[in-house]
Design a protein around this motif. Structure first.
Motif, mmCIF file in Angstrom:
data_model
loop_
_atom_site.group_PDB
_atom_site.id
_atom_site.type_symbol
_atom_site.label_atom_id
_atom_site.label_comp_id
_atom_site.label_asym_id
_atom_site.label_seq_id
_atom_site.Cartn_x
_atom_site.Cartn_y
_atom_site.Cartn_z
ATOM 1 N N PHE A 77 0.854 -1.193 0.000
ATOM 2 C CA PHE A 77 0.000 0.000 0.000
ATOM 3 C C PHE A 77 0.890 1.243 0.000
ATOM 4 N N ARG A 78 0.753 2.079 -0.998
ATOM 5 C CA ARG A 78 1.522 3.319 -1.073
ATOM 6 C C ARG A 78 0.579 4.514 -1.070
ATOM 7 N N VAL A 79 0.945 5.539 -0.305
ATOM 8 C CA VAL A 79 0.185 6.783 -0.304
ATOM 9 C C VAL A 79 0.939 7.808 -1.139
ATOM 10 N N VAL A 80 0.229 8.431 -2.072
ATOM 11 C CA VAL A 80 0.820 9.448 -2.940
ATOM 12 C C VAL A 80 0.157 10.785 -2.627
ATOM 13 N N TYR A 98 0.876 12.512 -12.466
ATOM 14 C CA TYR A 98 0.299 11.508 -11.583
ATOM 15 C C TYR A 98 0.450 10.094 -12.138
ATOM 16 N N LEU A 99 0.529 9.976 -13.461
ATOM 17 C CA LEU A 99 0.496 8.654 -14.082
ATOM 18 C C LEU A 99 1.656 7.748 -13.653
ATOM 19 N N PRO A 100 2.898 8.259 -13.462
ATOM 20 C CA PRO A 100 3.973 7.357 -13.019
ATOM 21 C C PRO A 100 3.732 6.739 -11.649
ATOM 22 N N HIS A 101 2.795 7.298 -10.880
ATOM 23 C CA HIS A 101 2.527 6.788 -9.535
ATOM 24 C C HIS A 101 1.409 5.756 -9.511
ATOM 25 N N PHE A 111 -4.217 7.878 -3.527
ATOM 26 C CA PHE A 111 -3.921 9.282 -3.804
ATOM 27 C C PHE A 111 -4.625 10.161 -2.772
ATOM 28 N N ASP A 112 -3.820 10.868 -1.970
ATOM 29 C CA ASP A 112 -4.331 11.877 -1.040
ATOM 30 C C ASP A 112 -4.410 13.182 -1.829
ATOM 31 N N ARG A 113 -5.527 13.406 -2.454
ATOM 32 C CA ARG A 113 -5.753 14.369 -3.533
ATOM 33 C C ARG A 113 -5.045 13.867 -4.788
ATOM 34 N N SER A 114 -5.568 14.280 -5.922
ATOM 35 C CA SER A 114 -5.163 13.649 -7.169
ATOM 36 C C SER A 114 -5.193 14.648 -8.304
ATOM 37 N N TRP A 115 -5.338 14.107 -9.522
ATOM 38 C CA TRP A 115 -5.435 14.980 -10.689
ATOM 39 C C TRP A 115 -6.673 15.874 -10.622
ATOM 40 N N TYR A 116 -7.588 15.574 -9.721
ATOM 41 C CA TYR A 116 -8.773 16.430 -9.586
ATOM 42 C C TYR A 116 -8.478 17.743 -8.868
ATOM 43 N N ASN A 117 -7.239 17.958 -8.464
ATOM 44 C CA ASN A 117 -6.860 19.281 -7.972
ATOM 45 C C ASN A 117 -7.216 20.368 -8.984
#
Length: 273
Positions: A77-80, A98-101, A111-117
């Protein structure tokens, strides 16, 4: 055989008042066991799981992610949580950084917030134009479709909190020295723009709530209840099965063969407690 992932164990009624800590801790312990089972399945099958958390400031994204991560392996489990984009990243397609993650086989990425920023904070706070936000929203569903078609299980959550509860939580950050790091000048500016965020959220939902990547909204006025509901729902969206565990037997320790502990000259942590 599939695990039973959605049945609470004699929990209190789902909508009556605040959830007691006793019930919360009991249910969270059970769900942690299911998350560990899901983790084993992800590793064994090479599944790829991506979970997006969005929502208003103070809605409880961080606490929910912490509850998910508490008993699982950070190697699976990774948090980005990406910082502000660099000048180079600003020149890229918005979702590109974001895609490399995204998860590889055997990984769960949160994702703790994402491309929807771009559709939320950047639009509301003027970091991008309405035209840029609209162009992003016009294309993001196609990007997410490609992500899902590549084999990623994509789950998107929006945590919603009432104006009164948000105020209470942000005032708590102001008055609690342990939470001061959670409050930035940007948070204070964002707080004053409740209805701008509501309009941006509604526009985002209308453009990106797709059949292949729907939005799931969680009422987070009761943090404990929201965490349990979200984890239960996440488990229901991943088709994991119990992976048989090999029986473990501790081996015998080797004999000392003359080894003697040396005189202790090491520096020790003081025993304050």
């Amino acid at each position: 055989m599939k695990t039973k992932k959605q049945e609470p164990s004699n929990a209190e009624p789902a909508t009556e008042g605040k959830l007691s800590r006793k019930v919360y801790e009991r249910e969270l312990e059970r769900l942690h066991g299911e998350l560990v089972a899901m983790q084993a399945w992800v590793q064994t099958t090479g599944a790829k799981v991506c979970v997006i958390f969005e929502g208003r400031d103070g809605a409880g994204k961080g606490g929910t992610i912490k509850a998910i991560m508490e008993r699982v392996s950070p190697r699976v489990f990774r948090v980005v949580a990406l910082p502000a984009p660099t000048e180079r990243e600003k020149s890229q397609m918005y979702a590109q950084r974001y895609l490399p993650h995204l998860p590889a086989a055997g990984e769960v990425v949160i994702f703790d917030r994402s491309w929807y920023n771009r559709a939320g904070v950047e639009r509301v706070m003027g970091f991008c134009s309405d035209e840029q936000a609209d162009k992003f929203l016009a294309s993001i569903s196609s990007v997410e479709r490609a992500i899902v078609e590549s084999g990623v299980i994509l789950v998107k959550y929006w945590l919603e909190v009432s104006p009164e509860e948000q105020t209470r939580r942000i005032e708590g950050r102001i008055n609690d020295p342990r939470k001061g790091w959670k409050l930035s000048p940007m948070d204070l500016k964002s707080y004053s723009r409740w209805y701008d965020y509501s309009r941006a959220r509604d526009t985002m939902f209308a453009a990106s709530d797709s059949a292949w990547a729907p939005w799931y909204v969680a009422d987070s006025n009761d943090k404990k209840r929201a965490r349990l509901n979200i984890i239960t729902h996440l488990l229901s969206k991943v088709p994991y099965e119990k992976v048989p565990r090999e029986k473990i037997k501790l081996p015998k320790r080797q004999k000392p063969h003359g080894y003697v502990e040396p005189e202790d000259t090491r520096h020790h942590v003081p025993a304050v407690f």
